[in-house]
Motif scaffolding. Structure first.
Motif, short mmCIF file in Angstrom:
data_model
loop_
_atom_site.label_atom_id
_atom_site.label_comp_id
_atom_site.label_asym_id
_atom_site.label_seq_id
_atom_site.Cartn_x
_atom_site.Cartn_y
_atom_site.Cartn_z
N GLU A 3 1.31 0.59 4.41
CA GLU A 3 1.89 -0.57 5.10
C GLU A 3 0.80 -1.16 5.98
O GLU A 3 0.13 -0.44 6.72
CB GLU A 3 3.07 -0.13 5.97
CG GLU A 3 4.23 0.48 5.22
CD GLU A 3 5.16 -0.58 4.64
OE1 GLU A 3 5.22 -1.68 5.21
OE2 GLU A 3 5.80 -0.29 3.62
N HIS A 6 -0.50 -8.77 7.49
CA HIS A 6 -1.50 -9.72 7.01
C HIS A 6 -2.73 -9.75 7.91
O HIS A 6 -3.86 -9.70 7.43
CB HIS A 6 -0.87 -11.12 6.89
CG HIS A 6 -1.77 -12.11 6.25
ND1 HIS A 6 -1.80 -12.32 4.90
CD2 HIS A 6 -2.69 -12.96 6.78
CE1 HIS A 6 -2.70 -13.24 4.61
NE2 HIS A 6 -3.25 -13.65 5.74
N ASP A 37 -1.03 -12.85 0.16
CA ASP A 37 -0.22 -11.68 -0.18
C ASP A 37 -0.37 -11.27 -1.64
O ASP A 37 -0.56 -10.11 -1.95
CB ASP A 37 1.25 -11.90 0.15
CG ASP A 37 1.52 -11.71 1.63
OD1 ASP A 37 0.68 -11.11 2.33
OD2 ASP A 37 2.58 -12.17 2.10
N GLU A 38 -0.26 -12.24 -2.55
CA GLU A 38 -0.39 -11.92 -3.97
C GLU A 38 -0.63 -13.20 -4.75
O GLU A 38 -0.32 -14.29 -4.30
CB GLU A 38 0.85 -11.19 -4.49
CG GLU A 38 2.14 -11.95 -4.32
CD GLU A 38 3.37 -11.10 -4.60
OE1 GLU A 38 3.27 -10.11 -5.34
OE2 GLU A 38 4.44 -11.44 -4.06
N TYR A 71 -6.09 -10.26 -2.46
CA TYR A 71 -4.63 -10.18 -2.39
C TYR A 71 -4.18 -8.86 -1.75
O TYR A 71 -4.51 -7.77 -2.22
CB TYR A 71 -4.04 -10.36 -3.79
CG TYR A 71 -4.37 -11.71 -4.35
CD1 TYR A 71 -3.83 -12.86 -3.78
CD2 TYR A 71 -5.25 -11.86 -5.41
CE1 TYR A 71 -4.15 -14.13 -4.26
CE2 TYR A 71 -5.57 -13.12 -5.92
CZ TYR A 71 -5.02 -14.24 -5.33
OH TYR A 71 -5.34 -15.49 -5.81
N ARG A 72 -3.44 -9.00 -0.67
CA ARG A 72 -3.04 -7.88 0.19
C ARG A 72 -2.08 -6.91 -0.51
O ARG A 72 -2.34 -5.70 -0.54
CB ARG A 72 -2.39 -8.42 1.46
CG ARG A 72 -1.95 -7.35 2.45
CD ARG A 72 -1.38 -7.98 3.71
NE ARG A 72 -0.13 -8.65 3.49
CZ ARG A 72 1.07 -8.08 3.64
NH1 ARG A 72 1.16 -6.84 4.05
NH2 ARG A 72 2.16 -8.77 3.42
N LEU A 73 -0.98 -7.39 -1.03
CA LEU A 73 0.06 -6.50 -1.55
C LEU A 73 -0.41 -5.63 -2.71
O LEU A 73 -0.13 -4.42 -2.72
CB LEU A 73 1.32 -7.29 -1.90
CG LEU A 73 2.01 -7.97 -0.71
CD1 LEU A 73 3.20 -8.80 -1.19
CD2 LEU A 73 2.43 -6.96 0.35
N LEU A 76 -2.44 -2.82 -1.26
CA LEU A 76 -1.61 -1.82 -0.58
C LEU A 76 -0.87 -0.95 -1.59
O LEU A 76 -0.74 0.26 -1.40
CB LEU A 76 -0.63 -2.50 0.38
CG LEU A 76 -1.27 -3.23 1.56
CD1 LEU A 76 -0.21 -3.94 2.39
CD2 LEU A 76 -2.09 -2.28 2.43
N ASP A 77 -0.39 -1.56 -2.67
CA ASP A 77 0.30 -0.81 -3.73
C ASP A 77 -0.62 0.22 -4.39
O ASP A 77 -0.17 1.27 -4.82
CB ASP A 77 0.85 -1.75 -4.80
CG ASP A 77 2.09 -2.50 -4.36
OD1 ASP A 77 2.71 -2.09 -3.35
OD2 ASP A 77 2.43 -3.50 -5.01
#
Length: 114
Positions: A3, A6, A37-38, A71-73, A76-77
């Motif tokens: 988690e 941004h 984000d994506e 891209y952040r998400l 993180l994934d």
């Protein structure tokens, strides 16, 4: 999955970018780095949008900056720890910067960066 908001992710990207070797980033011309984000259509970690330095020709007369999106998400994934996240962001930045220098995905696979 980690988690991270941004703003914190953007700071991490900046830290990783600042830690890259000078010879990798000193010739970046008219390039901005952005965090979103994506990707709206594909599952990507990053993307280079612009004209590679090897294809520029008559470049430099008012063009908008090239963009490297991170891209952040998806990052993180793909990460379980902060160390994994930093390594993945570094790989993404190197990969997209390589596209700026005209290195394609095939060459990146050969070099182990794709």
């Amino acid at each position: 999955m980690l988690e991270m908001g941004h703003e914190a992710f953007e700071e991490l990207v900046t830290e990783v970018l600042d830690a890259l070797p000078d010879e990798m980033v000193e010739d970046l011309d008219n390039v901005v780095f952005l965090v979103e984000d994506e990707h709206p259509e594909e599952d990507l970690l990053g993307i280079y949008e612009g004209v590679a330095i090897t294809d520029r020709g008559q470049y430099g007369f008012g063009e908008l900056p090239d963009r490297i999106m991170v891209y952040r998400l998806p990052h993180l994934d793909a990460s379980q720890t902060l160390e994994e996240l930093r390594a993945e962001v570094r790989t993404t930045l190197v990969h997209e910067i390589a596209h700026f220098y005209g290195i394609d995905d095939e060459q990146l696979h050969e070099l182990g960066w794709a």
